[in-house]
Scaffold this motif. Structure first.
Motif, PDB file in Angstrom:
ATOM      1  N   LEU A  81       0.830  -1.200   0.000  1.00  0.00           N
ATOM      2  CA  LEU A  81       0.000   0.000   0.000  1.00  0.00           C
ATOM      3  C   LEU A  81       0.867   1.254   0.000  1.00  0.00           C
ATOM      4  CD1 LEU A  81      -2.938   0.922   0.053  1.00  0.00           C
ATOM      5  CD2 LEU A  81      -2.867   0.812   2.547  1.00  0.00           C
ATOM      6  N   LEU A  82       1.935   1.227   0.784  1.00  0.00           N
ATOM      7  CA  LEU A  82       2.848   2.367   0.855  1.00  0.00           C
ATOM      8  C   LEU A  82       3.456   2.644  -0.517  1.00  0.00           C
ATOM      9  CD1 LEU A  82       4.142   4.370   2.879  1.00  0.00           C
ATOM     10  CD2 LEU A  82       6.004   2.722   3.151  1.00  0.00           C
ATOM     11  N   LYS A  83       3.805   1.584  -1.224  1.00  0.00           N
ATOM     12  CA  LYS A  83       4.445   1.734  -2.532  1.00  0.00           C
ATOM     13  C   LYS A  83       3.486   2.323  -3.557  1.00  0.00           C
ATOM     14  CE  LYS A  83       7.264  -0.810  -5.894  1.00  0.00           C
ATOM     15  NZ  LYS A  83       7.874  -2.125  -6.234  1.00  0.00           N
ATOM     16  N   VAL A  84       2.269   1.796  -3.637  1.00  0.00           N
ATOM     17  CA  VAL A  84       1.348   2.282  -4.676  1.00  0.00           C
ATOM     18  C   VAL A  84       0.853   3.694  -4.389  1.00  0.00           C
ATOM     19  CG1 VAL A  84       0.611  -0.023  -5.369  1.00  0.00           C
ATOM     20  CG2 VAL A  84      -0.730   1.217  -3.646  1.00  0.00           C
ATOM     21  N   THR A  85       0.790   4.079  -3.112  1.00  0.00           N
ATOM     22  CA  THR A  85       0.341   5.433  -2.770  1.00  0.00           C
ATOM     23  C   THR A  85       1.484   6.431  -2.747  1.00  0.00           C
ATOM     24  OG1 THR A  85       0.591   5.027  -0.381  1.00  0.00           O
ATOM     25  CG2 THR A  85      -1.581   4.582  -1.363  1.00  0.00           C
ATOM     26  N   GLY A  86       2.713   5.952  -2.849  1.00  0.00           N
ATOM     27  CA  GLY A  86       3.850   6.861  -2.773  1.00  0.00           C
ATOM     28  C   GLY A  86       3.928   7.584  -1.446  1.00  0.00           C
ATOM     29  N   GLY A  87       3.423   6.943  -0.383  1.00  0.00           N
ATOM     30  CA  GLY A  87       3.429   7.546   0.948  1.00  0.00           C
ATOM     31  C   GLY A  87       2.226   8.413   1.242  1.00  0.00           C
ATOM     32  N   ALA A  88       1.341   8.611   0.277  1.00  0.00           N
ATOM     33  CA  ALA A  88       0.149   9.437   0.487  1.00  0.00           C
ATOM     34  C   ALA A  88      -0.936   8.612   1.151  1.00  0.00           C
ATOM     35  CB  ALA A  88      -0.336  10.016  -0.839  1.00  0.00           C
ATOM     36  N   THR A  89      -0.704   8.245   2.404  1.00  0.00           N
ATOM     37  CA  THR A  89      -1.637   7.424   3.169  1.00  0.00           C
ATOM     38  C   THR A  89      -1.419   7.661   4.648  1.00  0.00           C
ATOM     39  OG1 THR A  89      -2.404   5.155   3.572  1.00  0.00           O
ATOM     40  CG2 THR A  89      -0.052   5.447   3.161  1.00  0.00           C
ATOM     41  N   ASP A  90      -2.456   7.515   5.430  1.00  0.00           N
ATOM     42  CA  ASP A  90      -2.378   7.606   6.886  1.00  0.00           C
ATOM     43  C   ASP A  90      -2.053   6.214   7.411  1.00  0.00           C
ATOM     44  OD1 ASP A  90      -3.274   7.363   9.665  1.00  0.00           O
ATOM     45  OD2 ASP A  90      -4.172   9.348   9.420  1.00  0.00           O
ATOM     46  N   GLU A  91      -0.856   6.036   7.935  1.00  0.00           N
ATOM     47  CA  GLU A  91      -0.416   4.696   8.309  1.00  0.00           C
ATOM     48  C   GLU A  91      -1.315   4.064   9.363  1.00  0.00           C
ATOM     49  OE1 GLU A  91       3.484   2.175   9.906  1.00  0.00           O
ATOM     50  OE2 GLU A  91       3.686   4.317   9.407  1.00  0.00           O
ATOM     51  N   ALA A  92      -1.719   4.837  10.370  1.00  0.00           N
ATOM     52  CA  ALA A  92      -2.551   4.273  11.434  1.00  0.00           C
ATOM     53  C   ALA A  92      -3.876   3.751  10.875  1.00  0.00           C
ATOM     54  CB  ALA A  92      -2.810   5.313  12.518  1.00  0.00           C
ATOM     55  N   LEU A  93      -4.505   4.534   9.997  1.00  0.00           N
ATOM     56  CA  LEU A  93      -5.783   4.103   9.426  1.00  0.00           C
ATOM     57  C   LEU A  93      -5.580   2.969   8.433  1.00  0.00           C
ATOM     58  CD1 LEU A  93      -7.638   7.500   8.913  1.00  0.00           C
ATOM     59  CD2 LEU A  93      -7.656   5.974  10.887  1.00  0.00           C
ATOM     60  N   ALA A  94      -4.471   3.016   7.695  1.00  0.00           N
ATOM     61  CA  ALA A  94      -4.180   1.935   6.755  1.00  0.00           C
ATOM     62  C   ALA A  94      -3.985   0.625   7.496  1.00  0.00           C
ATOM     63  CB  ALA A  94      -2.939   2.272   5.932  1.00  0.00           C
ATOM     64  N   ARG A  95      -3.239   0.653   8.579  1.00  0.00           N
ATOM     65  CA  ARG A  95      -3.010  -0.578   9.346  1.00  0.00           C
ATOM     66  C   ARG A  95      -4.300  -1.059  10.008  1.00  0.00           C
ATOM     67  NH1 ARG A  95       2.196  -2.398   9.894  1.00  0.00           N
ATOM     68  NH2 ARG A  95       3.868  -0.956   9.312  1.00  0.00           N
TER      69      ARG A  95
END
Length: 467
Positions: free
Chosen positions: A72-86
Motif C-alpha cells: 500500500l505504501l508503494k502504490v500510494t507513494g506515501g500518500a496514506t495515513d499509516e494508522a488508518l491503513a493498518r
C-alpha cells in the motif's frame, strides 16, 4: 424516528447497516438508485484484499501485515495515513467469517486472475452476489430500505446530525452514516478538478465511468460546503485504462485491458510514455488510467503479438487484429513510420531472458526510454492485436477526513452522531494509486466501524431520553 440512518447502498453502507442492526439499533437505509441498480460500485467488484499469516480456505500461503502495508505504501507513494491503513489491513484478516454469516461466499482465485491467489479473496458470483447477499440479510434482520431516494442535504447543528433530505422528504434519525460514494459521475466536477491542459483540452471530457452513474457527489459537496474537514486531491482517483469502446457508465471489470504488461503502449503520436513492466499488474493497473489521461486526446493503444494470447483475462470486445505491424498501425489510425520507429526501437532494446509472467523476471530493455523493466519480449509474432484505451474512473479520492472512530470532523472536532465510510473517506488511506481489492477492504472496515459507532451513539441518546 429511526436510531440510525445510512445514506448509500454499496458495500460500506450495507456493512454499516448490518452492524448497527446487530447492535440493536433500528436502521433505515436510503439508496439513490432504483432497486435493479442497487449496490453502487460494489456491484462491479470481484474481491477483497486480505491479510493472513497462513493459508486459509481460498487464500494461499501467507500475506502478513507488513507486506500488505509495504504494498500500500508503494502504490500510494506515501500518500496514506499509516494508522488508518493498518487498521484496515488488520480488519481485513477478521471480516470474512462475519461476511459469511451474512451470505457472502468465496471462491479461489481463478487461473490468470492477476497473481492474486495469495492476496485476495474472490466473491463467488462477484460483487453483485455480495451486494444481493447483504441486502437479503439486511431485510431479514429488519433494516428498512428505500430505493430511488438520493439525499441532497443534511440538517446539521454544531456538527450534530438531525435529519437528511431527499427533495422535500425529510428523514430524521438519532445518528447517521454517510456512505454515498464519490463524485466520479459528476462530469462538471471532474472538469472543474482537472481543468484544461496545455493542449487546450478538457481531459475529463474523455473519461469513462467504470461504475455507477449515481455517484454524483451531491452529498460530498454539501458536506464540504458545510465545513466538514476534507482530505485528498480532487484529481486523484482509482482510474484504470479501459477499452475505449466501453459504455459511459457501468462497464465494470469486463472492459479493463489487462495485457499492458505483456506488450507495449503508445499514445496517438505512436510514442511510448511509461514502463509497462514496472511491477506486477495488480499493483500497477490502476495507474494506467491516469497515465492515459495525460496523453494527447486521452487515448492510448496497447500492442501485443501472438505470444501474449491466453496469458491475460480477455476484455469483452475483441481487439484490432492484423498480420503485419504496419497494417496494425493503419487500422489504428496511427502514423505508420512513427509507429514502426517505436516498435523497431523497442524490439532492438529487448534483452534475452527467461520469460515468467508470474515473477519479476529478467526480460528487460537496455538503452530505451522509458525502459521496460520486466516481461520485455520482442513483438514479432503475428497475428498482432491492439486495444484502444481510455481513462476509466472507478471512484474519486477527495473525501472527508476521519480518525479510527469514522466520525465526521468539523474544524478538528468529531461529530457525536455523524459518521462516514467507503469512498467518501477512502482518501484517508488512498491519497493516490491503488492495489487490487483494497477499496473493498476500506469499505468493509470503516463500514463496520461506522455502523457500530452510529448504533452506540443512538442507543446512548435513547438512554438519555428515557432518563
Amino acid at each position: 424516528m429511526f436510531d440510525v440512518l445510512v445514506i448509500g447502498g454499496g458495500n460500506a453502507a450495507l456493512c454499516a447497516a448490518l452492524m448497527a442492526r446487530e447492535a440493536g439499533a433500528s436502521v433505515l437505509l436510503l439508496e439513490a438508485s432504483p432497486r435493479e441498480w442497487r449496490g453502487g460500485n460494489s456491484q462491479h467488484t470481484r474481491n477483497l484484499r486480505c491479510m493472513h499469516d497462513a493459508p486459509q480456505d481460498v487464500l494461499a500461503d501467507a500475506y502478513p501485515e507488513e507486506e500488505y502495508w509495504q504494498d500500500l505504501l508503494k502504490v500510494t507513494g506515501g500518500a496514506t495515513d499509516e494508522a488508518l491503513a493498518r487498521l484496515v489491513i488488520r480488519a481485513s484478516s477478521t471480516c470474512r467469517p462475519w461476511m459469511r454469516q451474512h451470505g457472502v461466499r468465496f471462491q479461489p482465485s481463478l487461473s490468470g486472475a492477476l497473481h492474486t491467489a495469495r492476496t485476495n479473496a474472490f466473491f463467488m458470483g462477484g460483487g453483485k452476489a455480495l451486494v444481493n447477499a447483504y441486502y437479503r440479510s439486511a431485510e431479514r434482520l429488519g433494516v428498512e430500505v428505500r430505493y430511488d431516494t438520493p439525499v441532497d442535504r443534511l440538517e446539521l447543528r454544531d456538527g450534530r446530525f438531525s435529519a437528511a433530505y431527499s427533495g422535500t422528504r425529510r428523514f430524521s434519525a438519532r445518528s447517521c452514516v454517510l456512505a454515498a460514494g464519490g463524485f466520479e459521475s459528476n462530469r462538471e466536477w471532474l472538469r472543474e478538478a482537472w481543468g484544461m491542459n496545455e493542449r487546450g483540452e478538457h481531459p475529463a471530457d474523455n473519461f469513462l465511468i467504470r461504475g455507477t452513474r449515481f455517484n454524483t457527489g451531491t452529498l460530498l459537496r454539501f458536506m464540504i460546503d458545510a465545513g466538514a474537514d476534507t482530505i485528498g486531491d480532487a484529481t486523484q482517483a482509482h482510474m484504470v485504462a479501459i477499452d475505449a469502446r466501453a459504455p459511459l457508465y457501468d462497464g465494470g471489470i469486463c472492459t479493463r485491458i489487462d495485457c499492458v504488461s505483456l506488450g507495449l503502449v503508445v499514445n496517438r503520436d505512436a510514442e511510448r510514455f511509461y514502463d509497462e513492466g514496472e511491477d506486477f499488474w495488480p499493483k500497477r493497473y490502476a495507474i494506467w488510467g491516469r497515465l492515459v489521461a495525460q496523453q494527447p486526446g486521452q487515448v492510448a493503444f496497447s500492442i501485443i503479438d501472438a505470444k501474449a494470447q491466453g496469458r491475460f483475462m480477455p476484455p469483452v470486445f475483441p481487439g484490432t487484429r492484423a498480420q503485419t505491424l504496419p497494417e496494425l498501425a493503419q487500422a489504428l489510425g496511427l502514423d505508420v513510420a512513427a509507429f514502426m520507429q517505436t516498435l523497431d526501437a523497442y524490439n532492438a532494446a529487448c534483452q534475452p531472458g527467461t520469460f515468467d509472467h508470474t515473477a519479476l523476471d529478467d526480460c528487460h530493455t537496455v538503452g530505451l526510454a522509458p525502459p521496460k523493466t520486466h516481461w520485455a519480449r520482442r513483438i514479432d509474432t503475428p497475428p498482432y492485436h491492439a486495444y484502444a484505451l481510455r481513462p476509466g474512473v472507478t471512484f474519486t479520492y477527495l473525501g472527508l477526513k476521519v480518525d479510527e472512530t469514522a466520525a465526521v470532523r468539523f474544524g478538528g472536532r468529531a461529530s457525536p452522531n455523524l459518521f462516514v465510510a467507503g469512498e467518501m473517506m477512502a482518501g484517508n488511506v488512498l491519497g493516490k494509486g491503488y492495489t487490487a481489492g483494497v477499496g473493498m477492504s476500506i469499505g468493509t472496515a470503516f463500514g463496520r466501524i461506522a455502523g457500530t459507532r452510529a448504533a452506540q451513539s443512538a442507543l446512548q441518546e435513547n438512554v438519555r431520553a428515557a432518563a
